[in-house]
Design an enzyme around this catalytic site. Structure first.
Site, PDB file in Angstrom:
ATOM      1  N   LYS A 175    -103.425  54.028  -1.671  1.00 10.12           N
ATOM      2  CA  LYS A 175    -102.767  52.756  -1.411  1.00 10.12           C
ATOM      3  C   LYS A 175    -102.639  52.572   0.099  1.00 10.12           C
ATOM      4  O   LYS A 175    -101.800  53.192   0.749  1.00 10.12           O
ATOM      5  CB  LYS A 175    -101.378  52.701  -2.037  1.00 10.12           C
ATOM      6  CG  LYS A 175    -100.717  51.330  -1.856  1.00 10.12           C
ATOM      7  CD  LYS A 175     -99.219  51.436  -1.832  1.00 10.12           C
ATOM      8  CE  LYS A 175     -98.579  50.142  -1.312  1.00 10.12           C
ATOM      9  NZ  LYS A 175     -99.010  49.748   0.044  1.00 10.12           N
ATOM     10  N   GLU A 250     -95.158  62.883   5.824  1.00 10.66           N
ATOM     11  CA  GLU A 250     -95.261  62.901   7.282  1.00 10.66           C
ATOM     12  C   GLU A 250     -94.567  61.645   7.765  1.00 10.66           C
ATOM     13  O   GLU A 250     -95.042  60.531   7.557  1.00 10.66           O
ATOM     14  CB  GLU A 250     -96.723  62.937   7.716  1.00 10.66           C
ATOM     15  CG  GLU A 250     -96.903  63.420   9.154  1.00 10.66           C
ATOM     16  CD  GLU A 250     -97.248  62.296  10.106  1.00 10.66           C
ATOM     17  OE1 GLU A 250     -96.318  61.862  10.837  1.00 10.66           O
ATOM     18  OE2 GLU A 250     -98.402  61.855  10.124  1.00 10.66           O
ATOM     19  N   CYS A 284     -96.569  57.938  15.413  1.00 17.24           N
ATOM     20  CA  CYS A 284     -95.390  58.711  15.002  1.00 17.24           C
ATOM     21  C   CYS A 284     -95.079  59.855  15.960  1.00 17.24           C
ATOM     22  O   CYS A 284     -93.926  60.233  16.132  1.00 17.24           O
ATOM     23  CB  CYS A 284     -95.586  59.244  13.582  1.00 17.24           C
ATOM     24  SG  CYS A 284     -97.131  60.135  13.338  1.00 17.24           S
ATOM     25  N   GLU A 385     -86.229  55.525  16.267  1.00 11.96           N
ATOM     26  CA  GLU A 385     -87.655  55.318  16.470  1.00 11.96           C
ATOM     27  C   GLU A 385     -87.952  53.829  16.632  1.00 11.96           C
ATOM     28  O   GLU A 385     -87.693  53.027  15.737  1.00 11.96           O
ATOM     29  CB  GLU A 385     -88.446  55.881  15.288  1.00 11.96           C
ATOM     30  CG  GLU A 385     -89.948  55.856  15.496  1.00 11.96           C
ATOM     31  CD  GLU A 385     -90.715  56.509  14.370  1.00 11.96           C
ATOM     32  OE1 GLU A 385     -91.726  57.174  14.645  1.00 11.96           O
ATOM     33  OE2 GLU A 385     -90.302  56.345  13.195  1.00 11.96           O
TER      34      GLU A 385
END
Length: 490
Positions: A175, A250, A284, A385
């Site tokens: 996906k 992750e 990331c 973040e």
């Protein structure tokens, strides 16, 4: 011409029964480049059943490693022959520069090459114990693998999951992120041209709340591998408890980049720029928190800001562009909001801080490289973040304070140390609580090395032999080499 995308289920390209479609935009100019289907819950469940049936048939799961290796190499060859097409699609769909997209495509091809080669290596263990008992340790495919990937590396993150999952012998359902499906669709078109048995690999586009949630909850999915935000990862983990399926996550990061006063300043500045502004900061593992020792703070900031101001921002298909567009209007607005928050918290903008609406970028999602100074560890722009071209610069006095600030985060994905003293650099990097670390460089890594983080940056590892292990079960087989009655009872 707007492309009409389809789902790939059981070896066929099919339209979704859902009439709603998602417009896929070029973030550099907001042009509609495709319309993607939004698979329903029923379609997702049907695909899962098909994947399970194919797995249980053994057509792929019981094939020998050499055959799997051969087909992985076929996929790599197909991708290599279509390298320029993949680069163009990645630039148009994600907004990154051609240079970045070309690197991603090469790394994706190398990932298939690596796992194809790995399958030809000896594996397993044997032990000889007491009573003529011989124990064998073997690896088996885990089953149906649900693979959910983000929008920042649409091709590379997909192939980091697809290649090892297929190498292990699993059936897969990929996906892609709803807004960046283009390169995944192209790769599955190429997979359809190989000898991979039909029904092994499936591609579903749609919302995370429908497709992703159904995959995570399904009792017929044996592992769900997700890359994305920590918040969504937490929901994936909760949804996966129904059948206690294996979960690989992750997730986010707020990674420290520690610059000591004995570092080569030119090198440190150059790598720190790459550490945060590569991928427009939508990475990331970005070095989004730069920690600079007090004695060189002013000089470092001056050189870093001077270089940041010169970064050429523009559409990814412009040959001179060094930093491309933000992936979507929603993400751009998120970044702009964090910049506002940073100013409100009292941090000072040393450069950048605005959306770019000039020089042909009026319709695109572009933000200036932004540097915050005079920040403290309790500020939101330091703790949360941002996922954009925004970096904070803090100071530290000594090694003890550097480690304290570096580890003052709920994340633990990446980190770096810059110093000319190798002993000190190694001493510090070992104390950084993160899974991916560097000394005197940033971002560079190899497919052979495991990728993943500590704390709220995730569970499990991608790449290397560890990446293959994620998609396998470990079984022990005990063989009695001298069968006779045991006479335990009576």
């Amino acid at each position: 011409m707007t492309q009409h995308l389809k789902l790939y289920i059981n070896g066929e390209w099919v339209d979704s029964i859902n009439p709603q479609r998602q417009e896929i935009l070029n973030p550099a100019n907001q042009e509609v480049i495709a319309k993607a289907p939004k698979a329903t819950k029923d379609e997702t469940e049907k695909t899962i059943r098909t994947a399970k049936k194919t797995f249980e048939s053994g057509v792929w799961s019981e094939s020998d490693p050499q055959e799997r290796s051969r087909i992985l190499l076929q996929i790599a060859d197909k991708m290599r022959a279509n390298q320029e097409v993949l680069v163009t699609l990645e630039v148009e769909n994600n907004g990154k520069t051609k240079r970045e997209a070309a690197s991603d495509v090469t790394d994706a091809i190398n990932t298939f090459q690596y796992y194809a080669d790995l399958l030809n290596n000896p594996n397993g263990q044997t032990y000889e114990g007491d009573d003529d008992l011989q124990t064998m340790i073997i690896k088996e495919p885990i089953g149906v693998a649900g693979l959910i990937v983000p929008w920042n590396f649409p091709l590379l993150m997909s192939m980091w999951k697809v290649a090892p999952a297929l190498a292990a012998g699993n059936s897969i359902i990929l996906k892609p992120a709803g807004i960046t499906p283009m390169t995944a669709v192209k790769v599955f078109e190429l997979i359809d041209e190989t000898d991979l048995p039909k029904g092994v690999a499936h591609l579903l586009m749609g919302s995370g709340s429908v497709v992703g949630q159904t995959i995570a909850e399904s009792d017929d999915v044996d592992i769900v591998s997700f890359t994305g935000s920590t918040e969504v990862g937490r929901g994936i983990m909760q949804a996966a408890t129904g059948n206690l399926k294996k979960v690989s996550l992750e997730l986010g990061g707020k990674s420290p980049n520690i610059i000591f006063d004995d570092a080569d300043l030119r090198t440190a500045v150059d790598h720190a720029l790459f550490g945060i502004f590569m991928g427009s900061g939508q990475v990331c593992s970005s070095g989004s928190r730069i920690l600079v020792q007090e004695g060189i703070h002013d000089e470092f900031v001056a050189k870093f800001v001077e270089r940041a101001k010169r970064i050429k921002v523009g559409p990814g298909n412009n040959k001179d562009s060094e930093m491309g567009a933000i992936v979507s209007e929603k993400q751009m607005e998120r970044i702009v909001e964090y910049i506002r928050i940073g100013k409100e918290e009292g941090a000072r903008i040393a450069c950048g801080g605005k959306r770019i609406e000039r020089d042909g970028m009026e319709k695109g999602f572009f933000i200036e490289p932004t540097v915050f100074v005079d920040v403290t560890s309790d500020m939101r722009i330091v703790k949360e973040e941002i996922f954009g071209p925004v970096v904070t610069i803090q100071t530290f006095k000594d090694e003890t304070e550097a480690i304290k600030i570096a580890n003052d985060t709920v994340y633990g994905l990446a980190g770096a140390v810059f110093s000319s003293d190798q002993d000190k650099a190694m001493r510090i990097i070992k104390k950084v609580r993160a899974g991916i670390t560097w000394v005197n460089t940033y971002h560079l890594t190899n497919v052979q090395a495991p990728w993943g983080g500590y704390k709220q940056s995730g569970i499990g590892r991608s790449l290397g032999t560890y990446g293959l292990d994620e998609y396998q079960e470990t079984k022990q087989i005990n063989v009695n080499m001298d069968p006779k009655p045991i006479q335990w009872f009576g």
